[in-house]
Design an enzyme around this catalytic site. Structure first.
Site, PDB file in Angstrom:
ATOM      1  N   ARG A 152       0.886  -1.183   0.000  1.00 28.78           N
ATOM      2  CA  ARG A 152       0.000   0.000   0.000  1.00 28.78           C
ATOM      3  C   ARG A 152       0.911   1.217   0.000  1.00 28.78           C
ATOM      4  O   ARG A 152       1.657   1.433   0.970  1.00 28.78           O
ATOM      5  CB  ARG A 152      -0.921  -0.022   1.212  1.00 28.78           C
ATOM      6  CG  ARG A 152      -1.617   1.301   1.441  1.00 28.78           C
ATOM      7  CD  ARG A 152      -2.778   1.217   2.402  1.00 28.78           C
ATOM      8  NE  ARG A 152      -3.930   0.575   1.784  1.00 28.78           N
ATOM      9  CZ  ARG A 152      -5.187   0.737   2.187  1.00 28.78           C
ATOM     10  NH1 ARG A 152      -5.463   1.509   3.214  1.00 28.78           N
ATOM     11  NH2 ARG A 152      -6.171   0.119   1.571  1.00 28.78           N
ATOM     12  N   HIS A 158      -6.898   0.895  -6.897  1.00 31.85           N
ATOM     13  CA  HIS A 158      -7.227   0.082  -5.719  1.00 31.85           C
ATOM     14  C   HIS A 158      -7.870  -1.206  -6.226  1.00 31.85           C
ATOM     15  O   HIS A 158      -9.063  -1.450  -6.043  1.00 31.85           O
ATOM     16  CB  HIS A 158      -8.174   0.861  -4.801  1.00 31.85           C
ATOM     17  CG  HIS A 158      -8.269   0.310  -3.405  1.00 31.85           C
ATOM     18  ND1 HIS A 158      -7.557  -0.803  -2.973  1.00 31.85           N
ATOM     19  CD2 HIS A 158      -9.008   0.708  -2.335  1.00 31.85           C
ATOM     20  CE1 HIS A 158      -7.851  -1.043  -1.715  1.00 31.85           C
ATOM     21  NE2 HIS A 158      -8.722  -0.152  -1.302  1.00 31.85           N
ATOM     22  N   GLN A 188      -9.895  -3.765  -3.907  1.00 31.96           N
ATOM     23  CA  GLN A 188     -11.222  -3.259  -3.559  1.00 31.96           C
ATOM     24  C   GLN A 188     -12.229  -3.601  -4.655  1.00 31.96           C
ATOM     25  O   GLN A 188     -13.340  -4.062  -4.396  1.00 31.96           O
ATOM     26  CB  GLN A 188     -11.155  -1.733  -3.379  1.00 31.96           C
ATOM     27  CG  GLN A 188     -12.495  -1.094  -3.081  1.00 31.96           C
ATOM     28  CD  GLN A 188     -13.037  -1.520  -1.732  1.00 31.96           C
ATOM     29  OE1 GLN A 188     -12.331  -1.457  -0.736  1.00 31.96           O
ATOM     30  NE2 GLN A 188     -14.290  -1.966  -1.686  1.00 31.96           N
ATOM     31  N   ASP A 231     -17.068   7.485  -2.875  1.00 31.81           N
ATOM     32  CA  ASP A 231     -15.856   7.338  -2.051  1.00 31.81           C
ATOM     33  C   ASP A 231     -15.549   8.724  -1.483  1.00 31.81           C
ATOM     34  O   ASP A 231     -16.127   9.741  -1.908  1.00 31.81           O
ATOM     35  CB  ASP A 231     -14.705   6.803  -2.924  1.00 31.81           C
ATOM     36  CG  ASP A 231     -13.423   6.540  -2.123  1.00 31.81           C
ATOM     37  OD1 ASP A 231     -13.488   6.439  -0.884  1.00 31.81           O
ATOM     38  OD2 ASP A 231     -12.347   6.433  -2.751  1.00 31.81           O
ATOM     39  N   CYS A 276     -16.450   2.121  -0.666  1.00 34.08           N
ATOM     40  CA  CYS A 276     -15.335   1.228  -0.295  1.00 34.08           C
ATOM     41  C   CYS A 276     -15.001   1.345   1.186  1.00 34.08           C
ATOM     42  O   CYS A 276     -14.382   0.446   1.736  1.00 34.08           O
ATOM     43  CB  CYS A 276     -14.121   1.529  -1.159  1.00 34.08           C
ATOM     44  SG  CYS A 276     -13.529   3.221  -0.981  1.00 34.08           S
ATOM     45  N   ARG A 288     -13.972  -8.494   0.762  1.00 34.24           N
ATOM     46  CA  ARG A 288     -12.525  -8.318   0.621  1.00 34.24           C
ATOM     47  C   ARG A 288     -11.803  -9.609   1.019  1.00 34.24           C
ATOM     48  O   ARG A 288     -10.837 -10.023   0.378  1.00 34.24           O
ATOM     49  CB  ARG A 288     -12.031  -7.157   1.502  1.00 34.24           C
ATOM     50  CG  ARG A 288     -12.535  -5.780   1.118  1.00 34.24           C
ATOM     51  CD  ARG A 288     -11.978  -5.290  -0.190  1.00 34.24           C
ATOM     52  NE  ARG A 288     -10.532  -5.186  -0.195  1.00 34.24           N
ATOM     53  CZ  ARG A 288      -9.823  -4.133   0.268  1.00 34.24           C
ATOM     54  NH1 ARG A 288     -10.465  -3.078   0.724  1.00 34.24           N
ATOM     55  NH2 ARG A 288      -8.505  -4.115   0.232  1.00 34.24           N
TER      56      ARG A 288
HETATM   57  N1   CP Z   1     -11.458   0.062   1.617  1.00 30.95           N
HETATM   58  C1   CP Z   1     -10.211  -0.017   2.124  1.00 30.95           C
HETATM   59  O1   CP Z   1      -9.233  -0.348   1.440  1.00 30.95           O
HETATM   60  O2   CP Z   1     -10.150   0.229   3.451  1.00 30.95           O
HETATM   61  P1   CP Z   1      -8.819   0.417   4.324  1.00 30.95           P
HETATM   62  O3   CP Z   1      -8.173   1.687   3.852  1.00 30.95           O
HETATM   63  O4   CP Z   1      -9.297   0.483   5.739  1.00 30.95           O
HETATM   64  O5   CP Z   1      -7.920  -0.757   4.052  1.00 30.95           O
HETATM   65  N1  NVA Z   2      -9.747   6.774  -2.231  1.00 29.87           N
HETATM   66  C1  NVA Z   2      -9.488   6.366  -0.877  1.00 29.87           C
HETATM   67  C2  NVA Z   2      -9.784   4.927  -0.692  1.00 29.87           C
HETATM   68  C3  NVA Z   2      -9.572   4.386   0.697  1.00 29.87           C
HETATM   69  C4  NVA Z   2      -9.792   2.923   0.812  1.00 29.87           C
HETATM   70  C5  NVA Z   2      -8.055   6.693  -0.500  1.00 29.87           C
HETATM   71  O1  NVA Z   2      -7.160   6.464  -1.321  1.00 29.87           O
HETATM   72  O2  NVA Z   2      -7.826   7.186   0.608  1.00 29.87           O
END
Ligand code: CP
Ligand code: NVA
Length: 319
Positions: free
Chosen positions: A104, A131, A134, A226, A266, A294
């Site tokens: 990440r 992502h 997701q 989102d 999400c 997930r």
């Molecule tokens: N939706 C998602 O990826 O959540 P987190 O950022 O909590 O992992």
């Molecule tokens: N678009 C958001 C998604 C979080 C799961 C971010 O990148 O923070």
């Protein structure tokens, strides 16, 4: 031949994407009836995270445990990717110790670097550009609600961000028409938009990017939103709140969508910003199904990429 990594949703072609979702359904149904399949016994996955997480971390840890393996969480302060140590060395060292890497990151290029230099599969657990994990879970959730029905329509309302990008690149390939509504200054990345548009055209499924949220949600089966400011954009929150206010998913927007629309997010949600409490907590919300999926979508992905023996499922069934 597509590669062993999952840096973006395009790394799975249509057939592999459908196969992963089929396996995800099977693993979910079995887990719910108390039957877990140790398809990756003793295998270890490292979670290299530069940003916070609830769902991604927990779902990979739980998923690996359910498959008979383990996940090792490495917090942002531990590796300090690209700062304490170059991604090239992180990839090479981890490849000697673990069977897969979930990363990440802020920069998408950091996930790409890991993938280029790792000899084990690298999975994008969210970057600024995509992502994909997701969206695997989201598509599993959509399929659960629509079965094999054709002409499924989704609207995504809000920021043209990483989640929007992965949806654009995946949904039309599974036959889901997608209308995206964003303020003009927060459109999706033009390269992704171009590539997604070509793919959608090839399969003859609508992909549109509009200004008007009301037009986007008309006749939609799913209305997805989102956060208006993603991780790393907190400084822009005030300016973004003003630009996105007309894009809130609320009662009025859902009235425009029609009676069958279900609501997706999400998470994490900023309640009262991109979505109201009443909608998030209401009967049309399927956001916790997305979160639950997930676990199962990623288990299926891990089995696909790490070479888990899922013929074993058939043997167990016969045996
Ligand atoms: N939706 C998602 O990826 O959540 P987190 O950022 O909590 O992992
Ligand atoms: N678009 C958001 C998604 C979080 C799961 C971010 O990148 O923070």
């Amino acid at each position: 031949m597509h590669g062993k990594h999952f840096v973006g949703v395009a790394d799975l072609d249509g057939a592999r994407l459908a196969a992963v979702l089929d396996l995800a359904d099977r693993l979910k149904a079995d887990a719910r009836s108390g039957s877990l399949h140790p398809l990756l016994p003793g295998r270890m996955v490292a979670l290299v995270f530069q940003k916070p997480s609830l769902r991604t971390r927990v779902s990979f840890e739980v998923g690996m445990a359910q498959l008979g393996g383990r996940a090792l969480y490495l917090s942002p302060s531990e590796i300090r990717l690209g700062e304490r140590e170059d991604g090239i060395d992180v990839a090479r060292v981890l490849s000697r110790m673990v069977d897969g890497i979930v990363a990440r990151t802020y920069l998408h290029a950091d996930v790409q670097t890991l993938a280029r230099h790792a000899t084990v599969p690298v999975i994008n657990g969210l970057s600024d550009l995509e992502h994909p994990c997701q969206v695997l879970a989201d598509l599993q959730t959509v399929r659960e609600r629509t079965g094999g029905r054709r002409d499924v329509r989704m609207a995504y309302v809000g920021d043209g961000n990483n989640v929007a990008h992965s949806l654009m690149l995946a949904a039309p390939r599974l036959g889901v028409a997608l209308r995206i509504a964003t303020p003009p200054q927060f459109r999706p990345d033009p390269t992704i938009w171009g590539r997604a548009g070509e793919q959608a055209q090839q399969v003859g499924v609508e992909l549109a990017v509009l200004d008007d949220p009301v037009e986007a949600v008309r006749d939609a089966d799913f209305v997805y939103t989102d956060t208006w400011f993603s991780m790393g954009q907190e400084d822009e929150a005030e300016e973004r709140r003003a630009a996105f206010a007309p894009y809130q998913v609320n009662d009025a927007l859902l009235r425009a969508a029609g009676s069958r629309a279900l609501v997706m997010h999400c998470l994490p949600a900023h309640r009262g910003e991109e979505i109201t409490d009443a909608i998030l907590d209401g009967p049309r919300s399927i956001v916790y199904d997305q979160a639950e999926n997930r676990v199962h979508a990623q288990k299926a992905l891990l089995v696909e990429l790490l070479g888990g023996n899922y013929q074993r499922l058939e043997l167990e069934r016969q045996g």
